[in-house]
Enzyme design. Structure first.
Site, short mmCIF file in Angstrom:
data_model
loop_
_atom_site.label_atom_id
_atom_site.label_comp_id
_atom_site.label_asym_id
_atom_site.label_seq_id
_atom_site.Cartn_x
_atom_site.Cartn_y
_atom_site.Cartn_z
N LYS A 83 0.82 -1.21 0.00
CA LYS A 83 0.00 0.00 0.00
C LYS A 83 0.86 1.27 0.00
CE LYS A 83 -0.91 0.40 5.02
NZ LYS A 83 -0.42 1.76 5.21
N ASP A 84 2.16 1.13 0.34
CA ASP A 84 3.08 2.27 0.36
C ASP A 84 3.91 2.39 -0.91
OD1 ASP A 84 2.22 2.91 2.93
OD2 ASP A 84 3.77 1.69 3.88
N ARG A 98 -7.51 9.09 3.13
CA ARG A 98 -8.63 8.13 3.10
C ARG A 98 -9.26 7.98 4.48
NH1 ARG A 98 -8.97 3.01 4.97
NH2 ARG A 98 -6.74 3.05 5.39
N ARG A 99 -8.43 7.78 5.49
CA ARG A 99 -8.97 7.58 6.84
C ARG A 99 -9.68 8.83 7.34
NH1 ARG A 99 -3.64 4.24 8.81
NH2 ARG A 99 -4.50 2.13 8.48
N ARG A 145 1.95 11.20 12.46
CA ARG A 145 2.91 10.50 11.64
C ARG A 145 3.79 9.66 12.55
NH1 ARG A 145 5.22 12.14 7.12
NH2 ARG A 145 6.19 10.09 7.31
N ARG A 148 2.68 6.26 17.04
CA ARG A 148 1.29 6.72 16.98
C ARG A 148 0.50 6.25 18.20
NH1 ARG A 148 -0.52 5.01 11.10
NH2 ARG A 148 1.34 3.70 11.20
N CYS A 192 -1.25 10.23 -3.39
CA CYS A 192 -1.28 10.33 -1.92
C CYS A 192 -2.33 11.32 -1.44
CB CYS A 192 0.09 10.72 -1.39
SG CYS A 192 1.27 9.36 -1.38
#
Length: 309
Positions: free
Chosen positions: A86-87, A132-133, A150, A156, A242
């Site tokens: 996903k990155d 997205r989140r 981040r 986090r 992104c």
């Protein structure tokens, strides 16, 4: 005398990236009957790990996770690179091949700080750096504000514990790989879509390195590759970046695939959904699906997708 490794695996140095590299090494050794010394792990500090005070989209996008490993691969300092797919940018250089994708782990996001979306207090803050989140949360809970989070998983979680936000979201797959699968509340896929390729580990190598490609081929999981290929093809067809708040999930169904997707405006106020059944490799159907989503998208959504006309 130190044994010469059969393959040198490049990886980011973060705890999650190292866990993924260890999993890849274990699978390689099991597949080929190698001793662990046959696979050397070569860690690098990626640009994305160095910049923690700004959204990823503002400082280089997904390339910040791949740039250093790409350079080491090009220079021959490593033979392959392990990534959270996903990155990884949707369009990659031709000299790099995605040689193997491991069996996909849990695709879901996990909510930390509350037992459900409904139980989050009114006016609470969500810590995230993911468009997205943030957009998906505000679409369901417009009262919630977002603050920048981040850092790696532990960072986090520490920020959440310190009260820098009321709730945050993490990938279930990452928590599982770090042995923290009991943390938080997984959000159901029926109502909360993940990022494209979420839960999938990919291993890239030089396209012309046939020996390394043969070694890696033993790890490739065909069902996961079908899903991930379709998700990445949709992202490409949408012109996603992104900055693009998009959730997508492809699941193997009978002889084909079932795809669901949702596009959001940055503030979550606007949303367009769709679903389609398709056969693996049907790029034309995916492009038509993307075109339909963009045609139905509202003015707050279309500028976030460069594929929009």
């Amino acid at each position: 005398m130190k044994a010469i490794p059969v393959i040198r695996l490049g990886t980011r140095r973060s705890p999650l990236a190292m866990a993924q590299a260890h999993e890849t090494r274990a699978r390689l050794c099991a597949a080929h009957g190698w001793d662990e010394s046959a696979v050397e792990l070569v860690p690098v500090v990626a640009g994305g790990d160095k910049v923690q005070d700004r959204p990823l989209a503002d400082v280089g996008g997904k390339a910040l996770w791949t740039r250093e490993l790409d350079a080491w691969l090009d220079e021959g300092r490593i033979d392959a690179a392990v990534h959270s797919l996903k990155d990884v940018e949707t369009i990659r250089p031709e000299w790099i091949t995605l040689a193997a994708i491991l069996p996909r782990a849990d695709r879901r996001d996990v909510l930390l700080g509350a037992s459900s979306l409904r139980s989050i207090p009114q006016g609470a803050t969500l810590g995230t750096s993911a468009p997205r989140r943030a957009a998906q949360m505000k679409n369901l809970r417009p009262d919630i504000e977002t603050v920048l989070f981040r850092g790696n998983v532990a960072t986090r979680m520490a920020k959440l514990q310190a009260g820098e936000a009321d709730v945050t979201l993490l990938a279930a797959a990452g928590l599982e790989r770090l042995g923290q699968e009991s943390v938080g509340t997984p959000l159901p896929l029926e109502t909360w879509l993940p990022a494209p390729s979420q839960g999938a580990i990919g291993i890239e190598c030089r396209t012309q390195d046939s020996v390394i490609r043969r070694h890696l081929d033993a790890l490739d999981d065909a069902p996961t590759r079908r899903e991930v290929a379709a998700e990445r093809a949709l992202l490409e067809a949408l012109g996603g970046s992104c900055h693009s708040p998009v959730g997508v999930l492809v699941e193997n169904a009978d002889e084909g695939l079932h795809m669901r997707a949702a596009l959001f405006s940055a503030d979550g106020a606007e949303r367009v959904d769709g679903s389609i059944d398709l056969t693996p490799g049907d790029g034309e159907a995916i492009r038509a699906f993307a075109a339909d989503l963009l045609a139905r998208a509202t003015p707050g959504i279309t500028p976030l997708f460069t594929g929009a006309s």
